[in-house]
Design a protein around this motif. Structure first.
Motif, mmCIF file in Angstrom:
data_model
loop_
_atom_site.group_PDB
_atom_site.id
_atom_site.type_symbol
_atom_site.label_atom_id
_atom_site.label_comp_id
_atom_site.label_asym_id
_atom_site.label_seq_id
_atom_site.Cartn_x
_atom_site.Cartn_y
_atom_site.Cartn_z
ATOM 1 N N GLY A 1 0.884 -1.250 -0.162
ATOM 2 C CA GLY A 1 -0.021 -0.168 0.097
ATOM 3 C C GLY A 1 0.775 1.231 0.023
ATOM 4 O O GLY A 1 0.513 2.126 -0.593
ATOM 5 N N HIS A 2 1.826 1.044 0.516
ATOM 6 C CA HIS A 2 2.921 2.355 0.792
ATOM 7 C C HIS A 2 3.977 2.534 -0.315
ATOM 8 O O HIS A 2 4.049 3.408 -0.707
ATOM 9 C CB HIS A 2 3.492 2.499 2.071
ATOM 10 N N PHE A 3 4.229 1.268 -0.887
ATOM 11 C CA PHE A 3 5.578 1.437 -1.690
ATOM 12 C C PHE A 3 5.238 0.686 -3.036
ATOM 13 O O PHE A 3 6.013 0.802 -3.743
ATOM 14 C CB PHE A 3 6.690 0.786 -1.204
ATOM 15 N N GLY A 4 4.206 -0.016 -3.165
ATOM 16 C CA GLY A 4 3.776 -0.661 -4.406
ATOM 17 C C GLY A 4 4.362 -2.051 -4.527
ATOM 18 O O GLY A 4 3.672 -2.931 -4.838
ATOM 19 N N SER A 5 5.591 -2.100 -4.441
ATOM 20 C CA SER A 5 6.443 -3.401 -4.536
ATOM 21 C C SER A 5 7.811 -3.593 -3.567
ATOM 22 O O SER A 5 8.011 -2.539 -3.069
ATOM 23 C CB SER A 5 6.803 -3.637 -5.998
ATOM 24 N N LYS A 6 8.302 -4.706 -3.604
ATOM 25 C CA LYS A 6 9.518 -4.748 -2.849
ATOM 26 C C LYS A 6 10.611 -3.954 -3.526
ATOM 27 O O LYS A 6 11.424 -3.142 -2.581
ATOM 28 C CB LYS A 6 10.157 -6.307 -2.859
ATOM 29 N N GLU A 7 10.741 -3.792 -4.623
ATOM 30 C CA GLU A 7 11.670 -2.779 -5.385
ATOM 31 C C GLU A 7 11.261 -1.520 -5.081
ATOM 32 O O GLU A 7 12.361 -0.421 -4.784
ATOM 33 C CB GLU A 7 11.464 -3.022 -7.084
#
Length: 195
Positions: free
Chosen positions: A47-53
């Motif tokens: 939710g905050h960053f979209g993905s691990k990357e």
């Protein structure tokens, strides 16, 4: 979730992710461990960053902001400036680990935020060029890179530092000797460059 709660969650996630990525790199890091360490649901990461990357890019960006704030542009005392860089990395070795993981992960690509970093370092190159009365461009840039490398190397490769310095490397006396040696080398290099 209130804005305050979202900000706090984001901070917790960044702190947890910094530890996770510094230890395991982007390939070995696990989102569930980051969420657990932060004390939040795994879905909050996405939710905050979209993905691990995206999380990795945010961690690197925050660490680089921290470095930029802690270590200003080179001033009149280049040796003291190099000493501050040495101190910064000695106190926060996770930043160098993150940068090494980033280099391994994205070595052929432009990492997220590179343009902002480029602008920051361009200002440092210009300040060093003014200080040393060097032309801007490659000569000042390679001098800056060399000075930063000199300051960071003992922390970046602690195993090599131990092999060279010996088993007493962790003592305060040895650390002061390394710091003083790095600063003396920087002072000598700068003196030779400006003559």
């Amino acid at each position: 979730m209130t804005r305050r709660d979202a900000t706090l969650t984001r901070k917790k996630l960044l702190a947890a992710a910094r530890k996770e990525f510094a230890e395991f790199g982007i390939a070995g890091a696990r989102v569930d461990r980051v969420a657990s360490l932060a004390g939040v649901n795994k879905e909050r990461v996405y939710g905050h960053f979209g993905s691990k990357e995206g999380l990795f890019a945010a961690v690197i960006g925050a660490a680089m902001d921290e470095l930029a704030e802690a270590v200003s542009e080179p001033g009149d005392d280049i040796a003291a400036w190099v000493g501050r860089i040495y101190d910064f990395h000695r106190e926060r070795p996770d930043l160098l680990r993150l940068l090494m993981w980033e280099a391994l992960h994205e070595w052929q690509e432009e990492p997220p935020g590179e343009q902002e970093r480029l602008a920051r370092y361009s200002m440092k190159v210009d300040a060093l060029a003014r200080r040393l009365d060097l032309p801007g461009g490659p000569e000042a840039a390679t001098t800056l890179l060399s000075l930063i490398g000199l300051a960071a190397w003992p922390t970046a490769v602690p195993q090599l530092t131990r092999l060279i310095i010996g088993p007493h490397v962790g003592t305060q006396h040895a650390q002061e000797a390394i710091r003083n040696g790095v600063m003396a080398m920087a002072e000598g290099a700068v003196r030779n460059r400006s003559q």
